[in-house]
Design a protein around this motif. Structure first.
Motif, PDB file in Angstrom:
ATOM      1  N   LEU A 123       8.532  36.454  15.331  1.00  0.00           N
ATOM      2  CA  LEU A 123       8.292  37.741  15.975  1.00  0.00           C
ATOM      3  C   LEU A 123       6.952  38.374  15.655  1.00  0.00           C
ATOM      4  O   LEU A 123       6.526  39.295  16.367  1.00  0.00           O
ATOM      5  N   SER A 124       6.279  37.935  14.589  1.00  0.00           N
ATOM      6  CA  SER A 124       5.016  38.550  14.181  1.00  0.00           C
ATOM      7  C   SER A 124       5.213  40.059  14.055  1.00  0.00           C
ATOM      8  O   SER A 124       6.107  40.511  13.355  1.00  0.00           O
TER       9      SER A 124
ATOM     10  N   ALA B  34       6.220  42.011  16.436  1.00  0.00           N
ATOM     11  CA  ALA B  34       7.081  42.472  17.536  1.00  0.00           C
ATOM     12  C   ALA B  34       8.442  42.919  17.038  1.00  0.00           C
ATOM     13  O   ALA B  34       9.403  42.969  17.804  1.00  0.00           O
TER      14      ALA B  34
ATOM     15  N   ARG C 288       7.555  39.138  25.081  1.00  0.00           N
ATOM     16  CA  ARG C 288       6.416  38.229  25.215  1.00  0.00           C
ATOM     17  C   ARG C 288       6.499  37.081  24.201  1.00  0.00           C
ATOM     18  O   ARG C 288       6.121  35.955  24.510  1.00  0.00           O
ATOM     19  N   ARG C 289       7.007  37.351  23.006  1.00  0.00           N
ATOM     20  CA  ARG C 289       7.100  36.312  21.991  1.00  0.00           C
ATOM     21  C   ARG C 289       8.073  35.203  22.406  1.00  0.00           C
ATOM     22  O   ARG C 289       7.908  34.048  22.013  1.00  0.00           O
TER      23      ARG C 289
ATOM     24  N   ARG D   7       7.042  31.677  23.738  1.00  0.00           N
ATOM     25  CA  ARG D   7       6.632  30.583  22.863  1.00  0.00           C
ATOM     26  C   ARG D   7       7.795  29.678  22.490  1.00  0.00           C
ATOM     27  O   ARG D   7       7.576  28.582  21.970  1.00  0.00           O
TER      28      ARG D   7
END
Length: 380
Positions: free
Chosen positions: A310-311, A313, A348-349, A352
């Motif tokens: 998730l970084s 996010a 958006r994640r 990936r």
């Protein structure tokens, strides 16, 4: 040319993230492999395997005689012996590696396994896993943890779990879900819903959630939704479960909803204002991908593969910190704009981590093992 037969071994009949993640990719894998499931013949897994169209052989995969008999039945079922045996969990992988190390009677085909846990294994357990021909880690964090404890790095490939958001959310409409879930729970129409999904146990941090619930001061007061079951029968696990839900009921009286196992998690995610994931360790939590796809803002502990997924996010909190968890829940329930930002970033994640990418990564691992075995004359 006939597809190679791959037998996939499951230890328990439960349907958690590891099982769901494999079921998500099996349709893509069947373009390349003939898949057969080895698993306990019980629900809910048996039903899910049948729905996915996977032939099943019922057995206890950690019982060597039963496993060997099941492998013989695979040949009777499919017309060819298994070319490869894959354990869908770390514990099954350890058992298969131990059998593969039996020089007098090794398994009749190469062995691979998934690493879906971050655990401090003994040297013996690590050695057993290392006997597998290849291992698949669900995150770099998972791989790095086990390699640091002695697992051969060259045998471990990272293949992230994948999700098909359209399939996962099929038929779910957010506003309808928000209304209907609150009506089902008897919660006010404007009540915030804080959802937690996971197996009930110490590693998932349910006790941290229970203590944090008593510190949340948001108005209107949130309702806490608990989805999951306890599978361990150990006395300490039973006590843990009882203590957690007693604390939740005391800290959020009339606002705690224990929902057990649900088959409408997409609907619950769409209805929730927050997904709170207080895990002490998390290799690559599937529910986090599901929440991201559903557009549900996430509060999660910064452990394991969660940041990898998730970084920024999600709203990250330290593990074992109820005050920090409560403060973050309060902050987000009071800031609709930040919830929207987090939800959009998380969606958006998910781009990936697709099912196609996950299936392709696993197929590369299996193809590599089969190619090496064929060159060595070890494929049936």
């Amino acid at each position: 040319m006939a597809k190679p037969t791959v037998a996939v071994a499951f230890e328990y009949p439960s349907l958690h993230g590891g099982e769901r993640s494999f079921l998500a990719v099996c349709e893509r894998l069947r373009d390349r492999f003939a898949l057969v499931a080895l698993a306990p013949p019980d629900e809910p897994l048996a039903g899910a395997l049948a729905a996915a169209g996977l032939p099943q052989v019922g057995c206890d995969v950690k019982d060597p005689p039963a496993l060997r008999a099941a492998l013989e039945r695979v040949q009777a079922l499919t017309g060819s012996p298994p070319a490869l045996l894959h354990g869908n969990s770390l514990s099954v992988g350890r058992a298969l590696g131990r059998l593969q190390d039996d020089a007098a009677d090794p398994l009749p085909c190469p062995v691979t396994a998934h690493l879906r846990d971050i655990l401090n294994l003994s040297k013996r357990a690590t050695r057993d896993l290392g006997r597998c021909d290849a291992l698949v880690a669900v995150s770099a964090a998972t791989r790095d943890h086990h390699v640091a404890r002695g697992l051969p790095a060259e045998r471990v490939t990272v293949v992230h779990n994948g999700l098909d958001p359209a399939a996962f959310l099929a038929g779910v409409e957010r506003e309808a879900a928000r209304r209907s879930v609150r009506e089902e729970l008897g919660a006010p129409a404007d009540a915030p819903l804080v959802l937690t999904v996971g197996q009930i146990g110490l590693r998932k941090g349910w006790d941290v959630l229970a203590e944090a619930a008593g510190r949340v001061r948001a108005e209107p007061a949130p309702h806490f939704l608990a989805v999951g079951e306890r599978w361990s029968r150990k006395a300490e696990s039973v006590r843990f479960e009882a203590d957690v839900f007693a604390a939740l009921a005391a800290h959020a009286p009339g606002r705690t909803h224990r929902l057990g196992t649900r088959n409408d998690v997409p609907r619950l995610l769409a209805a929730a204002d927050l997904l709170v994931h207080p895990a002490r360790q998390e290799p690559f939590g599937r529910v986090l991908l599901e929440a991201a796809a559903a557009g549900t803002p996430i509060v999660a502990t910064a452990v394991g593969g969660t940041r990898e997924m998730l970084s920024d996010a999600c709203a990250a909190v330290p593990p074992d910190d109820p005050p920090a968890l409560a403060a973050t829940v309060d902050r987000l329930l009071g800031d609709a704009g930040e919830r929207s930002r987090l939800a959009a970033a998380a969606r958006r994640r998910t781009e990936r981590f697709t099912v196609d990418r996950s299936a392709a990564g696993l197929a590369v691992v299996w193809d590599g093992v089969l190619t090496r075995a064929m060159r060595a004359g070890a494929v049936p």
